[in-house]
Design a protein around this motif. Structure first.
Motif, PDB file in Angstrom:
ATOM      1  N   UNK A 264     -27.686  60.665  74.443  1.00  0.00           N
ATOM      2  CA  UNK A 264     -26.276  60.383  74.189  1.00  0.00           C
ATOM      3  C   UNK A 264     -25.755  61.329  73.114  1.00  0.00           C
ATOM      4  N   UNK A 265     -24.735  62.098  73.467  1.00  0.00           N
ATOM      5  CA  UNK A 265     -24.072  62.986  72.510  1.00  0.00           C
ATOM      6  C   UNK A 265     -22.908  62.223  71.900  1.00  0.00           C
ATOM      7  N   UNK A 266     -22.959  62.013  70.597  1.00  0.00           N
ATOM      8  CA  UNK A 266     -22.064  61.099  69.910  1.00  0.00           C
ATOM      9  C   UNK A 266     -21.086  61.826  68.995  1.00  0.00           C
ATOM     10  N   UNK A 267     -19.830  61.390  69.045  1.00  0.00           N
ATOM     11  CA  UNK A 267     -18.814  61.732  68.044  1.00  0.00           C
ATOM     12  C   UNK A 267     -18.623  60.492  67.196  1.00  0.00           C
ATOM     13  N   UNK A 268     -18.718  60.623  65.887  1.00  0.00           N
ATOM     14  CA  UNK A 268     -18.448  59.510  64.976  1.00  0.00           C
ATOM     15  C   UNK A 268     -17.135  59.793  64.261  1.00  0.00           C
TER      16      UNK A 268
ATOM     17  N   UNK B 205     -19.422  65.395  74.657  1.00  0.00           N
ATOM     18  CA  UNK B 205     -19.360  64.156  73.891  1.00  0.00           C
ATOM     19  C   UNK B 205     -19.363  63.029  74.918  1.00  0.00           C
ATOM     20  N   UNK B 206     -20.439  62.234  74.884  1.00  0.00           N
ATOM     21  CA  UNK B 206     -20.607  61.151  75.849  1.00  0.00           C
ATOM     22  C   UNK B 206     -20.017  59.834  75.371  1.00  0.00           C
ATOM     23  N   UNK B 207     -20.024  59.638  74.067  1.00  0.00           N
ATOM     24  CA  UNK B 207     -19.581  58.375  73.489  1.00  0.00           C
ATOM     25  C   UNK B 207     -18.945  58.642  72.138  1.00  0.00           C
ATOM     26  N   UNK B 208     -17.902  57.877  71.841  1.00  0.00           N
ATOM     27  CA  UNK B 208     -17.247  57.938  70.537  1.00  0.00           C
ATOM     28  C   UNK B 208     -17.571  56.645  69.795  1.00  0.00           C
ATOM     29  N   UNK B 209     -18.012  56.790  68.564  1.00  0.00           N
ATOM     30  CA  UNK B 209     -18.238  55.618  67.710  1.00  0.00           C
ATOM     31  C   UNK B 209     -17.192  55.613  66.606  1.00  0.00           C
TER      32      UNK B 209
ATOM     33  N   UNK C 205     -12.029  66.877  70.426  1.00  0.00           N
ATOM     34  CA  UNK C 205     -12.400  66.971  71.843  1.00  0.00           C
ATOM     35  C   UNK C 205     -12.069  68.352  72.412  1.00  0.00           C
ATOM     36  N   UNK C 206     -10.946  68.920  71.998  1.00  0.00           N
ATOM     37  CA  UNK C 206     -10.594  70.280  72.437  1.00  0.00           C
ATOM     38  C   UNK C 206     -11.619  71.292  71.939  1.00  0.00           C
TER      39      UNK C 206
ATOM     40  N   UNK D 137     -30.431  59.725  70.739  1.00  0.00           N
ATOM     41  CA  UNK D 137     -29.115  59.935  70.143  1.00  0.00           C
ATOM     42  C   UNK D 137     -29.040  61.312  69.515  1.00  0.00           C
ATOM     43  N   UNK D 138     -27.911  61.973  69.733  1.00  0.00           N
ATOM     44  CA  UNK D 138     -27.640  63.232  69.047  1.00  0.00           C
ATOM     45  C   UNK D 138     -26.197  63.175  68.551  1.00  0.00           C
ATOM     46  N   UNK D 139     -26.023  63.234  67.245  1.00  0.00           N
ATOM     47  CA  UNK D 139     -24.678  63.283  66.686  1.00  0.00           C
ATOM     48  C   UNK D 139     -24.216  64.728  66.800  1.00  0.00           C
ATOM     49  N   UNK D 140     -23.204  64.958  67.629  1.00  0.00           N
ATOM     50  CA  UNK D 140     -22.726  66.321  67.845  1.00  0.00           C
ATOM     51  C   UNK D 140     -21.453  66.613  67.065  1.00  0.00           C
TER      52      UNK D 140
END
Length: 117
Positions: free
Chosen positions: A2-6, A73-77, A63-64, A40-43
């Motif tokens: 999972x590539x994550x945006x926090x 980015x697969x999921x936003x936290x 996102x741009x 998990x990978x925080x990208x």
């Protein structure tokens, strides 16, 4: 993986959790909300855009740029600092509404929270 945006709270991020160490620890150990992933990978990480809540344009820029740099980015936290700001610091952001708006606009799951520390 999972590539994550926090998305973090611009006001209390470095007060509640200096340098987002808690989020990185939870992701590495797959604790808190990260326990739901195989890996998990925080990208990316970004602030919320500060008050009065410019989350949508801020995440739009991220996102741009992620698309430009070919970073999925697969999921936003929405970070635990955003949850704490909402509950204890009179943050006026409606987290459930923001979750719905982000998910609808970007077509990815949005999770409220990151860790339990």
């Amino acid at each position: 993986m999972a590539n994550i945006l926090i998305v973090t709270c611009a006001k209390i991020r470095d007060i509640n959790c200096v340098a987002c160490l808690k989020c990185f620890k939870a992701a590495d150990l797959k604790e808190g909300e990260f326990a739901n992933y195989d890996s998990v990978k925080i990208v990316a990480m970004c602030g919320c855009g500060d008050c009065p809540g410019l989350v949508m344009p801020k995440v739009g820029l991220v996102m741009e740029m992620a698309d430009y740099l070919e970073r999925d980015i697969d999921t936003i936290h929405l970070g635990t600092c955003m949850v704490k700001a909402n509950k204890t610091a009179a943050c006026s952001i409606d987290l459930d509404k923001v979750k719905e708006m982000l998910s609808s606009k970007y077509g990815v799951p949005v999770v409220v929270g990151t860790h339990n520390y």
